[in-house]
Design a protein around this motif. Structure first.
Motif: not given
Length: 405
Positions: A77-88
């Motif tokens: 969820s967007n309570v946390f970020t994640n690496e694939p989203a940041l890279r994309l």
């Protein structure tokens, strides 16, 4: 593990909400630009899942990305970020005009976010009364109540109660019509660089350039819906790049995930800066699975080899269509950009696109229509030339059946 129950096309008519009228066969397997149905019959795919499977079915790089991410992390969820989203996000920013990205799950959701952002920006920076959205007849932006109201096809929005207000529709490619309705209460002009559902009609250079100038003059935002025309479909990563016109907000989906549901809204820093936590959101948007697959798709599509091959493939399609037309005289015009091709039927075959579409399926070809008069082609961007030749051969047999019948 529970055994899979037997299903066939008749099951659809019993269990699915009747908002679709799917083909009589059920695809069960795809590889590249070939698909097989329950009976093992093979089809050439010129539809691309409506411009979604831009790298064909089960591309090894996308399968690998999905498999690796599927064994690592699915959802937080967007309570946390994640690496694939940041890279994309970083890769999309590096490749475009944008400074900020918002991820969602579908084109409609990306457009919903874009229209909300445009209204909020105008209200925040200018006036709460600066809320008018100018959009275009035959435009298509999704099926939520807001996006379907901005879309210029009343058949999709009528009957659902009161529509969101302050949306004005004018003819596409008619700059004078826009000039007649734009004013200082206008917050945005929303336009597809290539109208997809509306008949595969590209914007003219003068029109898109003129929209940018009008937006600047009236302090309105230019919102480009590239859900269908983006991600290499036009021969460049995004269609706006053909025009030398920079939007304030852009939406992309369909081919972004190569078949995995994901979308993105791209915006400049100035526009994005009005937002704050809680103003908009989505549970699944930007999840690691979707973003890992989309990153793999972007890495392949945004290469000189793939982008350069799109116009070469377009020429093969147009050449084959012209050959069919010399024989059967069924088309009046070929249009579109790159591998988004619209073939408009001649007056003698008016309103018969559905017949050609059905006949194509009989001869093992999956394709699309864009309204009752336009055959639409949106194949894989890396479709083999042999598949183009085979598929167009099957299309000619379908044409022969309809014309001869």
């Amino acid at each position: 593990m529970a055994e899979k129950s037997a299903v066939d096309r008749s099951t659809f008519d019993k269990v699915i909400l009747p908002v679709y009228s799917p083909a009589k066969f059920i695809p069960v397997k795809g590889k590249g630009s070939r698909v097989w149905d329950q009976q093992g019959k093979e089809y050439v795919d010129f539809a691309g899942g409506i411009a979604v499977t831009a790298l064909g079915h089960c591309h090894p790089a996308l399968v690998k990305a999905l498999h690796e991410q599927g064994e690592t992390l699915w959802h937080v969820s967007n309570v946390f970020t994640n690496e694939p989203a940041l890279r994309l996000a970083q890769k999309l920013i590096d490749a475009t005009f944008a400074d900020r990205v918002f991820f969602a799950n579908s084109g409609a959701e990306a457009n919903e976010a874009a229209f909300k952002l445009a209204r909020y920006y105008a209200s925040h920076r200018h006036s709460p009364y600066k809320s008018k959205i100018i959009a275009f007849h035959n435009g298509f932006h999704g099926r939520t109540l807001f996006t379907v109201s901005v879309g210029g096809q009343p058949k999709y929005s009528d009957g659902f109660g009161p529509k969101p207000a302050d949306i004005v529709h004018v003819p596409f490619n008619d700059l004078d019509a826009v000039k007649a309705v734009i004013d200082d209460h206008t917050c945005a002009i929303v336009v597809e660089p290539v109208q997809g559902e509306g008949g595969v009609t590209p914007a003219t250079q003068a029109f898109l350039q003129g929209l940018r100038e009008l937006c600047d003059k009236h302090q309105a935002l230019l919102v480009l819906d590239e859900v269908q025309s983006g991600m290499g479909r036009s021969g460049k990563l995004f269609s706006y790049m053909h025009y030398g016109v920079t939007p304030d907000i852009l939406t992309t989906a369909k081919a972004l995930g190569g078949g995995f549901p994901v979308s993105a809204m791209l915006a400049t820093e100035d526009v994005a800066s009005v937002m704050e936590p809680g103003k908009h959101g989505t549970t699944y948007g930007g999840n690691p699975l979707a973003c890992a697959v989309a990153e793999a798709a972007l890495d392949i599509i945004n290469t000189p080899e793939v982008l350069a091959g799109i116009d070469e493939r377009r020429e093969k399609f147009i050449s084959a269509l012209e050959g069919i037309n010399q024989k059967y005289h069924i088309f009046k015009e070929f249009r579109g950009q790159g591998l988004l091709i619209g073939a408009e039927l001649s007056d003698g075959f008016k309103n018969r696109a559905g017949e050609f579409h059905a006949a194509a399926a009989e001869f093992g070809l999956m394709m699309l229509i864009a309204g009752p008069n336009v055959m639409r082609f949106a194949p894989s961007l890396v479709i083999d030339f042999a598949d183009i030749e085979e598929g167009m051969g099957r299309f000619e047999k379908a044409v022969d059946k309809v014309v001869g019948g």
